[in-house]
Write a protein that holds these residues in place. Structure first.
Motif, PDB file in Angstrom:
ATOM      1  N   LEU A   1       0.831  -1.208   0.000  1.00 42.37           N
ATOM      2  CA  LEU A   1       0.000   0.000   0.000  1.00 42.37           C
ATOM      3  C   LEU A   1       0.867   1.261   0.000  1.00 42.37           C
ATOM      4  N   ASN A   2       1.933   1.243   0.812  1.00 38.84           N
ATOM      5  CA  ASN A   2       2.837   2.404   0.847  1.00 38.84           C
ATOM      6  C   ASN A   2       3.517   2.638  -0.496  1.00 38.84           C
ATOM      7  N   MET A   3       3.921   1.542  -1.139  1.00 42.45           N
ATOM      8  CA  MET A   3       4.568   1.677  -2.437  1.00 42.45           C
ATOM      9  C   MET A   3       3.611   2.270  -3.476  1.00 42.45           C
ATOM     10  N   LEU A   4       2.352   1.809  -3.431  1.00 44.76           N
ATOM     11  CA  LEU A   4       1.356   2.359  -4.362  1.00 44.76           C
ATOM     12  C   LEU A   4       1.160   3.858  -4.137  1.00 44.76           C
ATOM     13  N   LEU A   5       1.065   4.238  -2.867  1.00 44.72           N
ATOM     14  CA  LEU A   5       0.848   5.656  -2.556  1.00 44.72           C
ATOM     15  C   LEU A   5       2.063   6.507  -2.955  1.00 44.72           C
ATOM     16  N   LEU A   6       3.279   5.981  -2.743  1.00 41.70           N
ATOM     17  CA  LEU A   6       4.475   6.725  -3.109  1.00 41.70           C
ATOM     18  C   LEU A   6       4.603   6.867  -4.626  1.00 41.70           C
ATOM     19  N   VAL A   7       4.291   5.767  -5.357  1.00 39.97           N
ATOM     20  CA  VAL A   7       4.338   5.842  -6.813  1.00 39.97           C
ATOM     21  C   VAL A   7       3.284   6.819  -7.330  1.00 39.97           C
ATOM     22  N   SER A   8       2.101   6.777  -6.711  1.00 45.22           N
ATOM     23  CA  SER A   8       1.037   7.714  -7.099  1.00 45.22           C
ATOM     24  C   SER A   8       1.474   9.154  -6.851  1.00 45.22           C
ATOM     25  N   MET A   9       2.140   9.368  -5.712  1.00 38.73           N
ATOM     26  CA  MET A   9       2.628  10.713  -5.399  1.00 38.73           C
ATOM     27  C   MET A   9       3.668  11.164  -6.418  1.00 38.73           C
ATOM     28  N   ALA A  10       4.592  10.259  -6.832  1.00 37.35           N
ATOM     29  CA  ALA A  10       5.621  10.597  -7.813  1.00 37.35           C
ATOM     30  C   ALA A  10       4.998  10.949  -9.157  1.00 37.35           C
ATOM     31  N   ILE A  11       3.979  10.153  -9.569  1.00 31.35           N
ATOM     32  CA  ILE A  11       3.292  10.444 -10.835  1.00 31.35           C
ATOM     33  C   ILE A  11       2.581  11.791 -10.760  1.00 31.35           C
ATOM     34  N   PHE A  12       1.939  12.041  -9.611  1.00 33.35           N
ATOM     35  CA  PHE A  12       1.239  13.320  -9.426  1.00 33.35           C
ATOM     36  C   PHE A  12       2.217  14.491  -9.497  1.00 33.35           C
ATOM     37  N   LEU A  13       3.397  14.355  -8.839  1.00 34.47           N
ATOM     38  CA  LEU A  13       4.400  15.426  -8.861  1.00 34.47           C
ATOM     39  C   LEU A  13       4.925  15.648 -10.276  1.00 34.47           C
ATOM     40  N   GLY A  14       5.104  14.554 -11.037  1.00 33.13           N
ATOM     41  CA  GLY A  14       5.563  14.694 -12.412  1.00 33.13           C
ATOM     42  C   GLY A  14       4.557  15.442 -13.277  1.00 33.13           C
ATOM     43  N   TRP A  15       3.288  15.130 -13.081  1.00 33.56           N
ATOM     44  CA  TRP A  15       2.234  15.818 -13.848  1.00 33.56           C
ATOM     45  C   TRP A  15       2.167  17.295 -13.483  1.00 33.56           C
ATOM     46  N   ARG A  16       2.223  17.564 -12.155  1.00 32.02           N
ATOM     47  CA  ARG A  16       2.157  18.963 -11.716  1.00 32.02           C
ATOM     48  C   ARG A  16       3.405  19.733 -12.146  1.00 32.02           C
ATOM     49  N   PHE A  17       4.546  19.034 -12.182  1.00 34.96           N
ATOM     50  CA  PHE A  17       5.788  19.686 -12.620  1.00 34.96           C
ATOM     51  C   PHE A  17       5.651  20.172 -14.062  1.00 34.96           C
ATOM     52  N   ARG A  18       5.159  19.329 -14.943  1.00 29.66           N
ATOM     53  CA  ARG A  18       4.989  19.708 -16.341  1.00 29.66           C
ATOM     54  C   ARG A  18       4.008  20.864 -16.490  1.00 29.66           C
ATOM     55  N   LYS A  19       2.959  20.850 -15.690  1.00 34.84           N
ATOM     56  CA  LYS A  19       1.913  21.872 -15.825  1.00 34.84           C
ATOM     57  C   LYS A  19       2.333  23.196 -15.198  1.00 34.84           C
ATOM     58  N   GLU A  20       2.918  23.136 -13.992  1.00 36.78           N
ATOM     59  CA  GLU A  20       3.226  24.358 -13.253  1.00 36.78           C
ATOM     60  C   GLU A  20       4.503  25.042 -13.744  1.00 36.78           C
ATOM     61  N   MET A  21       5.438  24.266 -14.282  1.00 32.49           N
ATOM     62  CA  MET A  21       6.708  24.847 -14.704  1.00 32.49           C
ATOM     63  C   MET A  21       6.703  25.306 -16.155  1.00 32.49           C
ATOM     64  N   LYS A  22       5.626  25.081 -16.870  1.00 34.98           N
ATOM     65  CA  LYS A  22       5.554  25.499 -18.263  1.00 34.98           C
ATOM     66  C   LYS A  22       5.722  27.009 -18.392  1.00 34.98           C
ATOM     67  N   PHE A  23       5.046  27.762 -17.545  1.00 38.13           N
ATOM     68  CA  PHE A  23       5.149  29.222 -17.564  1.00 38.13           C
ATOM     69  C   PHE A  23       6.556  29.676 -17.182  1.00 38.13           C
ATOM     70  N   GLY A  24       7.114  29.047 -16.128  1.00 36.99           N
ATOM     71  CA  GLY A  24       8.445  29.430 -15.668  1.00 36.99           C
ATOM     72  C   GLY A  24       9.508  29.166 -16.716  1.00 36.99           C
ATOM     73  N   ARG A  25       9.427  28.010 -17.412  1.00 38.07           N
ATOM     74  CA  ARG A  25      10.399  27.703 -18.453  1.00 38.07           C
ATOM     75  C   ARG A  25      10.306  28.695 -19.604  1.00 38.07           C
ATOM     76  N   ALA A  26       9.073  29.052 -19.981  1.00 40.15           N
ATOM     77  CA  ALA A  26       8.890  29.987 -21.090  1.00 40.15           C
ATOM     78  C   ALA A  26       9.443  31.367 -20.732  1.00 40.15           C
ATOM     79  N   VAL A  27       9.222  31.812 -19.498  1.00 43.39           N
ATOM     80  CA  VAL A  27       9.738  33.121 -19.071  1.00 43.39           C
ATOM     81  C   VAL A  27      11.265  33.095 -19.005  1.00 43.39           C
ATOM     82  N   ALA A  28      11.835  31.983 -18.521  1.00 51.21           N
ATOM     83  CA  ALA A  28      13.297  31.871 -18.444  1.00 51.21           C
ATOM     84  C   ALA A  28      13.918  31.906 -19.843  1.00 51.21           C
ATOM     85  N   GLU A  29      13.300  31.224 -20.812  1.00 52.72           N
ATOM     86  CA  GLU A  29      13.806  31.252 -22.189  1.00 52.72           C
ATOM     87  C   GLU A  29      13.688  32.644 -22.788  1.00 52.72           C
ATOM     88  N   LEU A  30      12.591  33.332 -22.449  1.00 53.05           N
ATOM     89  CA  LEU A  30      12.399  34.697 -22.952  1.00 53.05           C
ATOM     90  C   LEU A  30      13.456  35.640 -22.384  1.00 53.05           C
TER      91      LEU A  30
END
Length: 340
Positions: free
Chosen positions: A43-72
């Motif tokens: 159960l702990n492994m499932l929750l940790l993997v779920s958390m990692a997947i969630f962080l990866g998804w949020r990373f792509r979504k939340e950092m899109k603006f930051g990456r674009a501003v940094a490139e600009l």
């Protein structure tokens, strides 16, 4: 960037891990809940993997603006506000609004500063032209009564004023040099001779001889701005030459084609630690402080103009051995290709 994102979210990650640990402790302590250790680990492994997947998804979504501003920011251009990326979250929209507001504010400030600078430049140019009229009248009077020794002394002082006024006129024209640039073939010794004639009264006052060495060499440049550079170098040579000294102007055609004119004086020379700074704005050096007559603008302006019209300025100097200022003209003027 992923590590930076995880570092920014460390409080959430720590909270999640502590919550998971707390639940595990409750399941372990509560005897009413029968769960095997393997199941709890699964159960702990499932929750940790779920958390990692969630962080990866949020990373792509939340950092899109930051990456674009940094490139600009890496390749900022005049229309950077139009290139700002779309914002999805509140903090991104707030940052977007702040950037646009700062851009508009600085644009207005720059516009106001530019208008004020234009007014000041126009005023200075008008003032210089107004002052040149009485100076011309004074020169005519001096030429008429040249036999009077008192007026000959006044002429050298008039020359100093004339040079300062003329320098200020060129300073006011410097921002629009490209629009005032005219290429033509001309003899470099002829241009230097015209400037020597302008400084004749000062040379006579200090009993300085000026000699030319080498044959006439023809270069393709702007006569007016080239004479301005020569004037700054000659003025320095006369200023720092001892009474009864000599200034030598020599022309040389280098093996690969460029033409060089050297203005050599018999002054005190320049200290080695001062040489790298002589073209800096406002730098007067040890000699300038001793004579109390240097402004630190002549060589600075000469270098600025030289860079704009494709002339190379170099200096050779030793203490108590004089100074040689060298102007090197390239075979082909790069400014001409730009204008064409």
């Amino acid at each position: 960037m992923l590590l930076r994102y995880l570092a920014d979210r460390k409080s959430w990650i720590v909270f999640y891990l502590l919550s998971l640990l707390f639940v595990d402790l409750l399941l372990w302590i509560d005897r009413g809940i029968a769960i095997q250790a393997v199941s709890m680990l699964y159960l702990n492994m499932l929750l940790l993997v779920s958390m990692a997947i969630f962080l990866g998804w949020r990373f792509r979504k939340e950092m899109k603006f930051g990456r674009a501003v940094a490139e600009l920011a890496e390749k900022l251009e005049e229309d950077w506000m139009e290139a700002l990326p779309p914002a999805y979250f509140y903090h991104e929209k707030a940052a977007n609004r702040l950037l646009r507001a700062a851009g508009h504010w600085y644009s207005h400030k720059l516009s106001d500063s530019s208008r004020a600078r234009t007014v000041e430049e126009e005023y200075v140019a008008a003032w210089v032209h107004e002052v040149k009229a009485p100076l011309t009248a004074m020169k005519l009077t001096i030429d008429t009564l040249r036999s009077d020794p008192t007026l000959r002394k006044i002429e050298s002082e008039w020359l100093r004023i004339h040079l300062l006024i003329d320098q200020q006129l060129y300073i006011s024209r410097l921002p629009s040099l490209e629009a005032d640039y005219l290429l033509e073939e001309t003899g470099i010794q002829k241009l230097a001779a015209l400037e020597v004639r302008e400084l004749a009264s000062w040379c006579v006052e200090k009993n300085i001889a000026v000699e030319f060495y080498g044959e006439e060499a023809y270069v393709r440049t702007d006569r007016k701005w080239c004479r301005f550079i020569i004037r700054q170098l000659l003025t320095n040579a006369v200023k720092y030459s001892p009474a009864g000294g000599m200034i030598l102007l020599s022309t040389t055609v280098l093996p690969d084609g460029p033409i060089r004119i050297t203005i050599k004086d018999e002054g005190p020379g320049i200290a080695p630690h001062d040489l790298p700074r002589i073209f800096d704005k406002g730098f007067t050096g040890g000699n300038g402080r001793l004579l109390n007559a240097a402004t630190g603008l002549g060589l600075y302006l000469a270098r600025i103009v030289a860079l704009k019209i494709g002339i190379s300025l170099t200096v050779q100097s030793e203490l108590q051995a004089g100074t040689a200022m060298e102007m090197t003209f390239p075979v082909s003027n790069s400014f001409e290709s730009v204008r064409i």
